[in-house]
Design an enzyme around this catalytic site. Structure first.
Site, PDB file in Angstrom:
ATOM      1  N   CYS A  20     -23.695 -18.478  -4.222  1.00 35.84           N
ATOM      2  CA  CYS A  20     -24.093 -19.611  -3.392  1.00 35.84           C
ATOM      3  C   CYS A  20     -25.523 -19.399  -2.877  1.00 35.84           C
ATOM      4  O   CYS A  20     -26.487 -19.526  -3.626  1.00 35.84           O
ATOM      5  CB  CYS A  20     -23.078 -19.826  -2.281  1.00 35.84           C
ATOM      6  SG  CYS A  20     -23.223 -21.426  -1.439  1.00 35.84           S
ATOM      7  N   VAL A  54      -0.963   1.729   5.966  1.00 39.61           N
ATOM      8  CA  VAL A  54      -1.002   2.161   4.565  1.00 39.61           C
ATOM      9  C   VAL A  54      -2.458   2.175   4.103  1.00 39.61           C
ATOM     10  O   VAL A  54      -3.320   1.500   4.684  1.00 39.61           O
ATOM     11  CB  VAL A  54      -0.162   1.227   3.665  1.00 39.61           C
ATOM     12  CG1 VAL A  54       1.318   1.400   3.941  1.00 39.61           C
ATOM     13  CG2 VAL A  54      -0.578  -0.224   3.843  1.00 39.61           C
ATOM     14  N   GLU A  76     -15.071 -15.705  -5.542  1.00 42.82           N
ATOM     15  CA  GLU A  76     -14.205 -14.768  -4.816  1.00 42.82           C
ATOM     16  C   GLU A  76     -12.944 -15.440  -4.293  1.00 42.82           C
ATOM     17  O   GLU A  76     -11.919 -14.777  -4.067  1.00 42.82           O
ATOM     18  CB  GLU A  76     -14.970 -14.097  -3.676  1.00 42.82           C
ATOM     19  CG  GLU A  76     -15.330 -14.996  -2.502  1.00 42.82           C
ATOM     20  CD  GLU A  76     -16.656 -15.705  -2.640  1.00 42.82           C
ATOM     21  OE1 GLU A  76     -17.215 -16.133  -1.605  1.00 42.82           O
ATOM     22  OE2 GLU A  76     -17.143 -15.842  -3.780  1.00 42.82           O
ATOM     23  N   ASP A  95       0.177 -16.754  24.763  1.00 44.04           N
ATOM     24  CA  ASP A  95      -1.074 -17.526  24.814  1.00 44.04           C
ATOM     25  C   ASP A  95      -0.750 -18.965  25.181  1.00 44.04           C
ATOM     26  O   ASP A  95       0.130 -19.586  24.582  1.00 44.04           O
ATOM     27  CB  ASP A  95      -1.782 -17.515  23.448  1.00 44.04           C
ATOM     28  CG  ASP A  95      -2.259 -16.140  23.037  1.00 44.04           C
ATOM     29  OD1 ASP A  95      -2.317 -15.256  23.915  1.00 44.04           O
ATOM     30  OD2 ASP A  95      -2.575 -15.959  21.850  1.00 44.04           O
ATOM     31  N   ILE A  96      -1.475 -19.505  26.136  1.00 42.66           N
ATOM     32  CA  ILE A  96      -1.163 -20.856  26.607  1.00 42.66           C
ATOM     33  C   ILE A  96      -1.333 -21.888  25.491  1.00 42.66           C
ATOM     34  O   ILE A  96      -0.554 -22.842  25.389  1.00 42.66           O
ATOM     35  CB  ILE A  96      -2.017 -21.209  27.845  1.00 42.66           C
ATOM     36  CG1 ILE A  96      -1.515 -22.518  28.480  1.00 42.66           C
ATOM     37  CG2 ILE A  96      -3.505 -21.304  27.486  1.00 42.66           C
ATOM     38  CD1 ILE A  96      -2.099 -22.776  29.857  1.00 42.66           C
ATOM     39  N   GLU A  97      -2.335 -21.694  24.619  1.00 43.25           N
ATOM     40  CA  GLU A  97      -2.570 -22.695  23.579  1.00 43.25           C
ATOM     41  C   GLU A  97      -1.503 -22.662  22.482  1.00 43.25           C
ATOM     42  O   GLU A  97      -1.366 -23.617  21.718  1.00 43.25           O
ATOM     43  CB  GLU A  97      -3.960 -22.504  22.951  1.00 43.25           C
ATOM     44  CG  GLU A  97      -4.177 -21.171  22.290  1.00 43.25           C
ATOM     45  CD  GLU A  97      -4.857 -20.165  23.195  1.00 43.25           C
ATOM     46  OE1 GLU A  97      -5.578 -19.296  22.677  1.00 43.25           O
ATOM     47  OE2 GLU A  97      -4.659 -20.248  24.422  1.00 43.25           O
ATOM     48  N   PRO A 120       5.959  -2.241  25.303  1.00 42.88           N
ATOM     49  CA  PRO A 120       5.199  -3.438  24.923  1.00 42.88           C
ATOM     50  C   PRO A 120       6.009  -4.396  24.052  1.00 42.88           C
ATOM     51  O   PRO A 120       5.959  -5.616  24.250  1.00 42.88           O
ATOM     52  CB  PRO A 120       4.001  -2.858  24.164  1.00 42.88           C
ATOM     53  CG  PRO A 120       3.812  -1.498  24.754  1.00 42.88           C
ATOM     54  CD  PRO A 120       5.203  -1.002  25.010  1.00 42.88           C
ATOM     55  N   LYS A 150      16.696   2.026  20.601  1.00 41.12           N
ATOM     56  CA  LYS A 150      16.339   1.429  21.882  1.00 41.12           C
ATOM     57  C   LYS A 150      15.827   0.003  21.695  1.00 41.12           C
ATOM     58  O   LYS A 150      16.197  -0.912  22.439  1.00 41.12           O
ATOM     59  CB  LYS A 150      15.289   2.300  22.582  1.00 41.12           C
ATOM     60  CG  LYS A 150      14.963   1.832  24.005  1.00 41.12           C
ATOM     61  CD  LYS A 150      13.820   2.631  24.606  1.00 41.12           C
ATOM     62  CE  LYS A 150      14.209   4.070  24.866  1.00 41.12           C
ATOM     63  NZ  LYS A 150      13.108   4.786  25.604  1.00 41.12           N
ATOM     64  N   GLY A 182      -0.981 -12.230   8.994  1.00 37.93           N
ATOM     65  CA  GLY A 182      -1.300 -12.857   7.717  1.00 37.93           C
ATOM     66  C   GLY A 182      -0.895 -11.995   6.543  1.00 37.93           C
ATOM     67  O   GLY A 182      -0.293 -12.484   5.572  1.00 37.93           O
ATOM     68  N   HIS A 231     -18.089 -20.291  -5.191  1.00 38.36           N
ATOM     69  CA  HIS A 231     -17.532 -19.070  -4.587  1.00 38.36           C
ATOM     70  C   HIS A 231     -16.365 -18.553  -5.425  1.00 38.36           C
ATOM     71  O   HIS A 231     -15.195 -18.815  -5.124  1.00 38.36           O
ATOM     72  CB  HIS A 231     -17.067 -19.348  -3.157  1.00 38.36           C
ATOM     73  CG  HIS A 231     -18.181 -19.580  -2.195  1.00 38.36           C
ATOM     74  ND1 HIS A 231     -18.777 -18.564  -1.487  1.00 38.36           N
ATOM     75  CD2 HIS A 231     -18.841 -20.712  -1.842  1.00 38.36           C
ATOM     76  CE1 HIS A 231     -19.739 -19.054  -0.726  1.00 38.36           C
ATOM     77  NE2 HIS A 231     -19.802 -20.363  -0.924  1.00 38.36           N
TER      78      HIS A 231
END
EC number: 6.3.4.2
Length: 545
Positions: A380, A240, A519, A146-148, A189, A222, A18, A517
């Site tokens: 809230c 960072v 924020e 992941d299967i989903e 990996p 590599k 993200g 909200h």
């Protein structure tokens, strides 16, 4: 025509797809391009609205009332573009739409299958409504293998062929772990993850490799050789100090240059990074420090308060101070005196939440802030708890309570909403109806009282903020509470739903509660005024201690 960047992840989850997607979006914007970010989530929930905050993290709410993945918050904070409902799709929503179509007979008797029906729905989602954008960045949730996630991977593979040649680029984010016993960074990996992706028909154009230290040239060579990508397309993504250093770090490593080169855009427009450099400079060279106590009930998973955390940091950026957070589980105050926990902090924030657990502790936090004149910000649920403190301890309603806690006894100063106005339309909800998507959701405008503290902070007597709640302070108690000193400084346009409360400045230096909200609309390049003002008040408080 829009160009598409598909961001996948491998090796382990929580690598930061993200943030990587958002940072890339910010870099493309810095070069003058129009960017849209979208999230494809493989889980079967229709949306994250009914998920536990301690499992999934926060639910990010858009202006148009969608309950979405928290990554959309990153997208907004990094690009400044407000997300919409169509920027987030889940497997649950896709299957729900397909089943609804099948029941209506839309498929004309065809056998409904993952290919082509599910993949077509995914592709339609990705391609829809992108006419005004130069780049569309699509993050695929989960990890390759992941299967989903397989239908999503298949869909973006097909899009690579459906789109005109050169209009799709694949970025794969992986992990390069340091094995202390061997004293080496390991490439295997990433090699296995890329092999898995290639087996599904996608050859990544760019590798974004997370590591906790510099990746030597030999290891990059590599990866280039075994993963079949250009040497320049192996981009190291080092840790960072702040997520707002990521755009600068990725730009220095050449991520945006490589993405544009993969599209054949060379030479590319030069980026303007001055705004991000200013943010980074303020973060790393603060002129002071404030300590804010967050008295919450989901403190075991900080992602439950992701936008809140970032908004507080934005307030620090606005004031050139470092914001230190003290996390306090509200249930503690139901057994212990809050004074030892709160007497040394410069501000107290009680965030949103659901249910009775920890409520009395939050009321005590509001009471402490009111009596000790510590800056208080109730959001809230936090506003409702401040109202219950005022009702019990100032207005003489000793049994003031919320119907969310105990429906059989007490005076319900806070109660469930069953109808409210959204624009000119009356919204209705059954008290015992479904939980998903049934709250007051999205942006609602409301006026602010002239001369109030909060209107001065906004610099306006008309605001629009995002909501996500099912319970509301009962307006019938407004006069009684105001007679006790609590000011209702903002009420919905129809006069029925309290939006903001505060104490006058001659009573308290900074005490504000909001039903919405704020924020969710704060950004590092544009801190929300309430958070900037709250941190400013906390800074003043720190000088008095």
């Amino acid at each position: 025509m829009a160009r598409y960047v598909f961001i996948t992840g491998g090796v382990v989850s929580s690598l930061g797809k993200g943030i990587a997607s958002a940072a890339l979006g910010a870099l493309l914007q810095a070069r003058g391009y129009r960017v849209r970010l979208r999230k494809l989530d493989p889980y079967l929930n229709v949306d994250p609205g009914t998920m536990s905050p301690t499992q999934h993290g926060e639910v990010f709410v858009t202006d148009d009332g969608a309950e979405t993945d928290l990554d959309l918050g990153h997208y907004e904070r990094f690009t400044g573009r407000s997300a919409v409902q169509s920027d987030n799709i889940t497997t649950g929503r896709i299957y729900k739409d397909i089943i609804d179509k099948e029941r209506r007979g839309d498929y004309l008797g065809a056998t409904v299958q993952v290919i082509p029906h599910v993949t077509n729905e995914i592709k339609n989602f990705v391609l829809e409504g992108n006419e005004d954008y130069d780049f569309v960045l699509c993050e695929i949730g989960g990890t390759v293998g992941d299967i989903e996630a397989m239908p999503f991977i298949e869909a973006i593979r097909q899009l690579g062929n459906d789109l005109p040649r050169g209009n799709a680029v694949y970025v794969h984010l992986t992990l390069m772990p340091w094995i202390a016993a061997a004293g080496e960074l390991k490439t295997k990996p990433t090699q296995h993850s890329v092999k898995e992706l290639q087996a599904m028909g996608i050859a990544p154009d760019i590798l974004l490799v997370r590591a906790d230290r510099e990746i030597p040239a030999e290891e990059r060579r590599k990866l280039s050789q075994f993963c079949n990508v250009r040497p320049s397309a192996v981009i190291q993504a080092l840790d960072v100090p702040s997520i707002y250093d990521v755009p600068i770090a990725y730009h220095k490593e050449g991520l945006d240059t490589e993405v544009l080169a993969a599209f054949g855009i060379d030479p590319a427009p030069k980026p303007r990074m001055d705004a991000w450099e200013t943010v980074s400079e303020r973060i790393h060279n603060p002129e002071g420090e404030v300590t804010i106590a967050i008295v919450g009930k989901y403190t075991g998973l900080k992602d439950a308060y992701k936008s809140l955390i970032e908004a507080l940091y934005h307030g620090g950026i606005a004031n050139r101070v470092r914001v230190k957070l003290e996390w306090i589980e509200s249930e503690i105050f139901e057994k212990e005196d809050p004074s030892p926990w709160l007497e040394k902090v410069n501000g107290i924030l009680v965030p949103g939440g659901f249910g009775e657990r920890g409520a009395e502790g939050k009321i005590k936090a509001a009471q402490f802030a009111r009596e000790r004149k510590v800056p208080y910000f109730g959001i809230c649920y936090g506003m409702q708890m401040a109202v219950l403190d005022a009702a019990r301890n100032l207005a003489g309603i000793s049994d003031a309570d919320s119907s969310e806690f105990d429906r059989s006894s007490g005076t319900h100063v806070v109660g469930i909403m069953t109808e409210w106005l959204k624009g000119n339309q009356l919204e209705k909800r059954a008290e015992n109806g479904d939980l998903g998507g049934t709250m007051r959701l999205g942006a609602y405008p409301h006026p602010l009282k002239s001369g109030s503290l909060i209107s001065g902070i906004y610099g306006s007597e008309q605001v629009s903020e995002r909501h996500r709640h099912r319970y509301e302070v009962n307006i019938a108690f407004k006069d009684q509470l105001e007679a006790a000193g609590l000011v209702f400084s903002g009420v919905s346009p129809d006069g029925l739903l309290p939006e903001t409360i505060e104490y006058p400045l001659d009573v308290h230096p900074w005490f504000i509660g909001v039903q919405y909200h704020p924020e969710l609309k704060s950004r590092p390049l544009e801190p929300h005024p309430l958070f900037a003002s709250f941190i400013e008040a906390a800074l003043e408080q720190s000088r008095l201690v």
